[in-house]
Design a protein around this motif. Structure first.
Motif, short mmCIF file in Angstrom:
data_model
loop_
_atom_site.label_atom_id
_atom_site.label_comp_id
_atom_site.label_asym_id
_atom_site.label_seq_id
_atom_site.Cartn_x
_atom_site.Cartn_y
_atom_site.Cartn_z
N THR A 68 0.83 -1.20 0.00
CA THR A 68 0.00 0.00 0.00
C THR A 68 0.87 1.25 0.00
OG1 THR A 68 -0.09 0.05 2.41
CG2 THR A 68 -1.80 -1.23 1.27
N SER B 180 -2.60 0.80 -3.24
CA SER B 180 -3.89 1.19 -2.65
C SER B 180 -3.65 2.04 -1.39
CB SER B 180 -4.69 -0.06 -2.28
OG SER B 180 -5.86 0.29 -1.55
N ASN C 233 -5.59 1.64 1.12
CA ASN C 233 -6.11 0.82 2.21
C ASN C 233 -5.48 -0.56 2.20
OD1 ASN C 233 -8.19 2.74 3.12
ND2 ASN C 233 -9.11 2.31 1.12
N CYS D 29 -5.81 -4.52 3.30
CA CYS D 29 -6.81 -5.51 3.68
C CYS D 29 -6.52 -6.01 5.08
CB CYS D 29 -6.81 -6.69 2.70
SG CYS D 29 -7.26 -6.26 1.00
N GLY E 255 -14.48 -7.14 6.74
CA GLY E 255 -14.17 -5.73 6.98
C GLY E 255 -13.32 -5.11 5.90
N ASN E 256 -12.84 -5.93 4.95
CA ASN E 256 -12.00 -5.39 3.88
C ASN E 256 -12.82 -4.48 2.96
OD1 ASN E 256 -9.79 -6.79 4.77
ND2 ASN E 256 -10.17 -8.56 3.46
N VAL E 257 -12.20 -3.40 2.51
CA VAL E 257 -12.85 -2.50 1.58
C VAL E 257 -12.46 -2.88 0.16
CG1 VAL E 257 -12.88 -0.62 3.26
CG2 VAL E 257 -10.94 -0.84 1.70
N ALA E 258 -13.25 -2.48 -0.80
CA ALA E 258 -12.96 -2.79 -2.19
C ALA E 258 -11.65 -2.15 -2.62
CB ALA E 258 -14.10 -2.30 -3.08
N CYS F 21 -8.67 -2.91 -1.64
CA CYS F 21 -7.60 -2.87 -0.64
C CYS F 21 -6.46 -3.79 -1.07
CB CYS F 21 -8.13 -3.29 0.73
SG CYS F 21 -8.74 -5.00 0.80
#
Length: 816
Positions: free
Chosen positions: A657, A776, A778, A780, A787-790, A792
């Motif tokens: 990230t 990214s 974010n 994961c 709870g992971n965001v798209a 990540c």
């Protein structure tokens, strides 16, 4: 503290062994006549293509003579890393063969056609591929490891160093040797045989052979999951059978003419996938490996470098589909290599000699494996590789009585290379494009050196090598199973430089050395050197990516690698030549250093150029042979190496990230590695050890050796994923031998890596894990976590290739 305790304990064992040996010598009676200890004398080297002692050669080098190689039953290049500070060698699962790194400079494991920065020279024939790591090398007279750029004396330019192997020649009397042994961990059974002698006054013959079979030193665990996994029926890896043969014909028709013809053949067959040299060594989200994409089952709790691998048989459908498989559901590898050498030495006069070295080197290899590195065969690959290399070198050297002498010559090499790669994502039934690469390359060079003796104490040498190298991309053929069509990208006029593009490289690498010898036992030297390794076409698997316009426009070309810098050193002997002490300091700057990386989403390797790197360091070595204790030798070496990138925008690793250092620059996800240490470049390496031999009774002798090697930590990951860092370690080798004073019979117990340190030589992302997102904002939380965001960044598991674990062998030798 735990590691430091182990290191101190190992040092204590080594020193205690030597102390006991010395005390035993002091207490034992005088040796009987004929029980004299071995006297190795001066070590003669050919680092400058002249026979001279190692102490008179102004080159930093490590010399492993036949006595040392025999002491630890060395069978190849991969066995000598513990004896050479700063050297790291290792196996690889693909067709590149492996990697060789010296002072942190190497060429990676990704590109099967690339020349190694640290190349190997066998009996005068330069071999630039790391495939030689997969072949046994027996009956060696000597190994010389030359550190730093070597432009003048060994065929092609080698910017990282040279490993020079010299095999034994026939002698002037009949010799025979039969050796058999058993290694307990891998259950290896081996037998070696040598017969050598004259066939008259002018002809000599030497034949050496080796056969071995092992069950394996990696433990294999398999599970039975009905309708999902088929159990593996082998308990160890590699299940390997190896044959080695070398024949030497030496002809001396006159005092001025010498001809040696050598032929070497090796055949290695392994049952079991070559990826099983590697193991899952780190999992970023706990101790359980990620479930490979498209599967529902994975091995629990095996994220540790423990020489235990989990696998199952490959599906029969994969075996049937691959054009490159060995038709064995275990996976496996066959590797055949041949090396032919013709050496002609002709004394044109007492002052001039002409040497010709003709060589052929060929490799034929096929391998296939479970590429998931797990019990689930969700991903399989098959690889084929062939090469044919022809070379010729001519050298004219003078030996005038006056102050000026010279060496001049030329070198020519032609190589044909082919590789093919088949990959199938077995879990989802998807076959990736099958790709074939074919290239030819030709290199020629002219080199020369002048040696000027400006008095009895001062010598100046200056020379250089001019190189012209052409590489020709003949084919990049992809078969697309989805459409049943094929495309040869190299034949397309839209391919950069195509169709069938060529690239040409020219280089001149100068070298100069000043040597001052104020005393017969003391020498100082200072050198300036440049080195070069050509660029070329990246032959690593692309998976049809060349079909994309952007990738097509970029092509596959990588730039040449260049180095310049120097070294100063001292070589000395003290106390009546009982004590040897040598020191070298070096500094080198590399431009466009060739490095490799792996994209586990696209399943592709890439060869990149790091803009700038620098290597600085100091090396110390010493040997002590006390006259008061005949048969005792103590050796020590210590090296500090500061090798780091100055500027390198490298590809990010999977899941890296912004917070972890990944940035999007020009649409590419890159991490800046400037200031980071080069891969496999430990700051500190060293060894401490000794050898003692002496009489233990009438007609009987014994020897004891102990050698402790230490390395500080280094980055093993190709993409600098933090989990791929190898911590510091120490390895202890030891041997105990009982033999008759005429050396006819010998019983030996040989231990290598008795501390059982599985240091990693290569780490990369595990295929089909992580999500391939780079740059990214974010991270994961973990695989499958809601709870992971798209978008990540999901980190991949890491797989690593370790060196061999502890081995203990019992060996019996008969000599005639």
């Amino acid at each position: 503290m735990k590691f430091r305790s182990k290191l101190l304990a190992g040092c204590a064992v080594a020193l205690a062994s030597l102390t006991v040996a010395a005390e035993a010598h002091a207490q034992q009676p005088a040796a009987a006549e004929g029980d004299a200890v071995t006297n190795e004398g001066d070590i003669i080297v050919t680092a400058r293509r002249r026979s001279e002692t190692a102490q008179n050669t102004p080159v930093p080098l490590t010399v492993l003579n036949d006595a040392l190689l025999e002491r630890y039953s060395v069978k190849g290049i991969a066995s000598i890393a513990q004896m050479t500070p700063g050297l790291l060698t290792g196996e690889a699962s693909g067709s590149v063969g492996g990697s060789i790194s010296l002072r942190g400079v190497g060429s990676g494991e990704a590109q099967p056609f690339i020349d190694q920065a640290v190349s190997v020279n066998v009996d005068g024939v330069q071999i630039s591929t790391a495939q030689l790591l997969r072949a046994a090398e027996l009956d060696l007279k000597q190994i010389e490891v030359l550190r730093g750029p070597q432009a003048l004396f060994f065929g092609k330019n080698s910017p990282g160093g040279i490993i020079s192997l010299t095999s034994a020649d026939p002698g002037n009397r009949l010799e025979a040797q039969l050796k058999g042994g058993y290694e307990f961990r891998s259950h290896e059974r081996y037998v070696d045989g040598i017969i050598s002698g004259p066939l008259g006054d002018e002809v000599g013959v030497r034949i050496a052979g080796h056969y071995s079979k092992m069950n394996g030193y990696m433990k294999v665990v398999s599970q039975n999951v009905p309708a999902t996994l088929t159990p593996y029926d082998l308990s160890g890896f590699p299940n390997q059978e190896e044959v080695f043969l070398r024949g030497t014909l030496a002809i001396h028709p006159s005092d001025s003419l010498s001809i040696r013809i050598k032929g070497t053949y090796t055949n290695t067959r392994i049952v079991g996938g070559t990826s099983y040299f590697s193991d899952i060594v780190a999992c970023p989200y706990g101790t359980t490996p990620q479930t490979p994409a498209g599967t529902t089952y994975s091995t629990p709790g095996n994220c540790v470098n423990d020489a235990v691998i989990y696998t199952s048989l490959l599906p029969q459908s994969f075996v049937n589909a691959s054009p490159l498989n060995l038709q064995d559901r275990h996976g496996g590898r066959t590797n055949k290599q041949a090396l032919l050498t013709g050496i002609v030495e002709w004394k044109l006069s007492p002052e001039l000699s002409l040497t010709s070295v003709s060589g052929y080197y060929g490799v034929r290899e096929h391998l296939t494996s479970n590429g998931t590195y797990d019990v689930t065969a969700a991903y399989g690959f098959g690889v084929g590789f062939t090469t044919d290399q022809f070379s010729e070198e001519l050298r004219l050297a003078s030996k005038f009585a006056g102050p000026l002498n010279f060496l001049a010559g030329g070198y020519w090499e032609h190589r044909k290379l082919w590789t093919g790669t088949f990959i199938q994502r077995i879990a989802v039934g998807a076959t990736l494009p099958t790709e074939y690469n074919r290239q030819e390359q030709t290199a020629w060079s002219a080199f020369g050196q002048l040696m000027f003796d400006a008095g009895p104490q001062l010598q100046l040498t200056a020379g250089g090598r001019y190189t012209h190298e052409t590489k020709h991309l003949l084919s990049v053929l992809d078969y697309f199973p989805a459409t049943g069509t094929s495309t040869d990208f190299a034949l397309l006029p839209t391919y950069p430089g195509g169709p069938q593009p060529r690239v040409t490289f020219n280089n001149f690498s100068p070298e100069a050395t000043l040597t001052w010898k104020p005393h017969a036992d003391l020498m100082f030297f200072a050198s300036y050197k440049q080195g070069f390794k050509s660029g070329g076409f990246d032959a690593a698997y692309t998976g049809g990516a060349l079909a994309a316009p952007a990738r097509m426009a970029a092509g596959q070309v990588f730039r040449p690698e260049k180095v310049k810098g120097g070294e100063v050193g001292m070589k000395s002997e003290w106390m009546g030549r009982q004590l040897t002490f040598n020191a070298t300091a070096y500094w080198y700057d590399y431009a466009d250093l060739q490095v490799s990386s792996f994209d586990n989403t696209a399943n592709t390797f890439l060869t990149k150029n790091a803009a700038k790197a620098r290597v600085r360091g100091v090396e110390l070595e010493s040997h002590f042979r006390p006259a008061g204790v005949p048969g005792l030798t103590i050796n020590a070496a210590l090296a500090y190496n500061d090798a780091k990138f100055v500027d390198y925008a490298a590809p990010c690793y999977s899941g890296q990230t912004v917070a972890l250092g990944c940035s999007i620059v020009g649409g590419a996800a890159v991490q800046q590695l400037g200031g980071k240490a080069l891969r496999k470049a430990p700051h500190w390496t060293g060894n401490l050890g000794g050898y003692y031999e002496g009489a233990i009774g009438a007609g009987m002798m014994a020897s004891l050796s102990a050698d402790l090697a230490y390395s500080s930590g280094y980055m093993a990951s190709a993409d600098y994923q933090p989990g791929g860092y190898q911590k510091g370690f120490a390895k202890l080798d030891a041997s105990l031998r009982l033999f008759t004073s005429d050396h006819r019979y010998e019983l030996a117990l040989i231990g290598r890596n008795l501390t059982n340190q599985l240091n990693l030589v290569y780490v990369t992302d595990r295929p089909l894990t992580g999500n391939g997102v780079k740059g990214s904002a974010n991270a994961c939380v973990g695989p499958g976590n809601p709870g992971n965001v798209a978008g990540c960044g999901l980190l991949a598991d890491l797989v690593g290739t370790p060196t061999q674990p502890r081995s203990v062998a019992l060996q019996f030798t008969f000599k005639y």
